[in-house]
Write a protein that holds these residues in place. Structure first.
Motif, PDB file in Angstrom:
ATOM      1  N   SER A  75       0.835  -1.210   0.000  1.00 60.79           N
ATOM      2  CA  SER A  75       0.000   0.000   0.000  1.00 60.79           C
ATOM      3  C   SER A  75       0.861   1.248   0.000  1.00 60.79           C
ATOM      4  O   SER A  75       0.546   2.230  -0.683  1.00 60.79           O
ATOM      5  N   GLY A 130      -2.880   4.437  -2.251  1.00 61.67           N
ATOM      6  CA  GLY A 130      -4.241   3.967  -2.062  1.00 61.67           C
ATOM      7  C   GLY A 130      -4.942   4.770  -0.985  1.00 61.67           C
ATOM      8  O   GLY A 130      -4.425   5.792  -0.511  1.00 61.67           O
ATOM      9  N   ASP A 131      -6.095   4.295  -0.574  1.00 59.88           N
ATOM     10  CA  ASP A 131      -6.894   4.966   0.453  1.00 59.88           C
ATOM     11  C   ASP A 131      -6.987   4.087   1.695  1.00 59.88           C
ATOM     12  O   ASP A 131      -7.071   2.854   1.603  1.00 59.88           O
ATOM     13  N   GLU A 187      -8.929   4.085   5.845  1.00 57.98           N
ATOM     14  CA  GLU A 187      -9.885   4.719   6.747  1.00 57.98           C
ATOM     15  C   GLU A 187      -9.247   4.844   8.127  1.00 57.98           C
ATOM     16  O   GLU A 187      -8.655   3.881   8.632  1.00 57.98           O
ATOM     17  N   ARG A 218     -11.460   9.192   5.375  1.00 56.00           N
ATOM     18  CA  ARG A 218     -10.638   8.530   4.362  1.00 56.00           C
ATOM     19  C   ARG A 218      -9.409   9.386   4.083  1.00 56.00           C
ATOM     20  O   ARG A 218      -9.493  10.600   3.908  1.00 56.00           O
ATOM     21  N   VAL A 219      -8.290   8.707   4.042  1.00 52.68           N
ATOM     22  CA  VAL A 219      -7.012   9.390   3.806  1.00 52.68           C
ATOM     23  C   VAL A 219      -6.339   8.739   2.605  1.00 52.68           C
ATOM     24  O   VAL A 219      -6.211   7.502   2.547  1.00 52.68           O
ATOM     25  N   ALA A 220      -5.921   9.542   1.650  1.00 53.19           N
ATOM     26  CA  ALA A 220      -5.227   9.044   0.469  1.00 53.19           C
ATOM     27  C   ALA A 220      -3.733   8.945   0.755  1.00 53.19           C
ATOM     28  O   ALA A 220      -3.112   9.907   1.204  1.00 53.19           O
TER      29      ALA A 220
END
Length: 384
Positions: free
Chosen positions: A285, A290-291, A293, A303-305
Motif C-alpha cells: 500500500s 491507495g486509500d 480509513e 478517508r485518507v489518500a
C-alpha cells in the motif's frame, strides 16, 4: 541547683525526633503559660525553662552538642571555642526574644492576626477542598456532567451551625471581653496573643450542641453535580465557590477545587488541541498508494489518500479533527503518521516473489542507493 534534663523538661525521651520535640513544647507551653496559671507562682519560671529547652532541642546543631555533652556543651568549658552562648544568656532581652519568637511561630500561629490589634474572626471560614477527577479523552472531547461524592464538613442541622444546643446564641468571652485576643506583659515585652478561652472567636458556648460538640459542623459525604467543559486537559482546575468545608460556628464555607486528569488513550496521543494517530500500512500500500480509513475522536471515520512511495514517518493533516479549545476558538488538527509494516511469516511463494522483485529493484530505492554511495566515498577517503 543543677539544671533539669531538657528532654525531661518537655516530657520527652532522649533522642526524640524534631516533630516529637515540637509537639512536646507546644503541650508544655500551653500547660505552663503564666496567663493560664495565675495562682501558680512557679509557672513563669517553668515556662522559661520549657522555652530554654526548646531553644536548644529545636536546633539540630545545638541538639547534637547537647546529646553528646549535656549542659556542659553551653557553659564554655569544652575548649576549642565550640560551646557557643548558654541558652537564655544575654539578659532578659535575649531570653524573651527567643522564647516568645517560638511562641509566636510554633504555639499559637496567628499572633497579631485578625486584621490588626483587637481584630478577630467570630466565625472562621471553612477550609478549601481538593478533588482529583479522572476523565477519558472522549469525555474531554465532548464535555460531561458528572456526580461526585465529596467527604466534607457541613453545617450541623441540630444547632443550625451555631455550635450551641438548640441553636442558642453564643455569649461574649469573659477572658478577652469579645476581642478574641489578650495581652501579656513579660519583662520588657507586651505580647498580644489569641485568647486561649475562645480560640480567638470572641465568643464562647455555654451549652455545646450534642451533635457537633460545639463546632457547628459535622462530617458528611455530599453528592455534587459537576459540569466538565469540552477541551479540558490534565491539570485543568475547576473552582466551585462555597462547596468546600463549612465554616466554624456559621462561618462562610471554603471552596472546592476539582483537578482534572485525562487518561491515556490507546489510539490517539494528545498535544494541546492537536491529536496524533500512528497508522500501520502494508508495504505494498505504501509503494503503490491507495486509500485508508482512520478513526476520529468524535467517533467517525475519515478517508485518507496515501501517495505512492510513502515512507514510514510521513505525516498527513486532517484539519479540524483534533480537540476543541477549552475557551472557544474552534478545534485543533489530527495528524496521521504512517508506519510502513514489513511482512512476516512469509510463504515460499511470497519469498520467491520478493527475491524476484529485489532483483528488479535497482532504481526503486533512491535513498538506499544514495546512502551506500556516501558510505563507499567515506571508506575510500579513509583508505587514502
Amino acid at each position: 541547683m543543677s539544671k533539669r534534663d531538657y528532654y525531661d523538661v518537655l516530657g520527652l525521651k532522649k533522642g526524640a525526633s524534631a516533630d516529637e520535640i515540637k509537639k512536646g513544647y507546644r503541650k508544655k507551653a500551653k500547660e505552663l503559660h503564666p496567663d493560664r496559671n495565675a495562682d501558680n507562682p512557679d509557672a513563669e519560671s517553668q515556662f522559661k525553662e520549657a522555652n530554654e529547652a526548646y531553644d536548644v532541642l529545636k536546633d539540630p546543631e545545638k541538639k547534637a552538642a547537647y546529646d553528646r555533652f549535656g549542659h556542659a556543651a553551653f557553659e564554655g568549658g569544652m575548649g576549642g571555642g565550640g560551646g557557643g552562648p548558654r541558652p537564655g544568656a544575654g539578659g532578659p532581652q535575649g531570653d524573651f526574644a527567643s522564647a516568645f519568637s517560638d511562641v509566636f511561630d510554633d504555639l499559637f500561629g496567628d499572633f497579631m492576626g485578625g486584621g490588626g490589634r483587637g481584630g478577630r474572626s467570630r466565625a472562621a471560614r471553612g477550609a478549601d477542598l481538593r478533588y482529583n477527577l479522572r476523565v477519558t479523552l472522549e469525555e474531554a472531547y465532548n464535555g460531561l456532567s458528572k456526580t461526585i461524592t465529596v467527604p466534607t464538613s457541613v453545617a450541623c442541622g441540630a444547632c443550625s451551625g451555631s455550635g450551641a444546643e438548640g441553636g442558642a446564641e453564643p455569649t461574649t468571652c469573659p477572658t478577652c471581653s469579645g476581642m478574641g485576643k489578650v495581652r501579656a506583659t513579660q519583662g520588657f515585652f507586651t505580647v498580644e496573643r489569641t485568647c486561649p478561652t475562645c480560640s480567638g472567636l470572641g465568643q464562647i458556648i455555654k451549652n455545646p450542641c450534642n451533635e457537633c460538640g460545639g463546632n457547628g459542623r459535622v462530617q458528611r459525604e455530599r453528592a455534587l453535580s459537576v459540569n466538565i467543559p469540552a477541551g479540558v486537559e490534565t491539570g485543568t482546575r475547576i473552582r466551585l465557590a462555597g462547596e468546600g468545608e463549612a465554616g466554624m460556628r456559621g462561618g462562610p464555607p471554603g471552596d472546592l477545587y476539582i483537578f482534572v486528569e485525562v487518561t491515556k488513550h490507546e489510539i490517539f496521543d494528545r498535544e494541546g488541541v492537536n491529536l496524533h494517530c500512528r497508522v500501520p500500512v502494508s508495504m505494498t500500500s505504501a509503494a503503490l498508494g491507495g486509500d485508508i480509513e482512520v478513526p476520529t475522536i468524535a467517533g467517525g471515520r475519515s478517508r485518507v489518500a496515501i501517495p505512492a512511495g510513502s515512507q514510514s514517518g510521513r505525516q498527513m493533516r486532517l484539519r479540524g479533527k483534533g480537540m476543541p479549545a477549552l475557551r472557544g476558538g474552534g478545534h485543533g488538527d489530527m495528524f496521521i503518521e504512517l508506519a510502513v509494516e514489513t511482512p512476516v511469516n512469509l510463504t515460499s511463494r511470497q519469498k520467491e516473489l520478493l527475491r524476484e522483485f529485489e532483483d528488479l529493484s535497482e532504481d526503486n530505492n533512491p535513498e538506499s542507493k544514495s546512502f551506500f554511495k556516501s558510505v563507499k566515498g567515506f571508506w575510500d577517503a579513509m583508505k587514502g
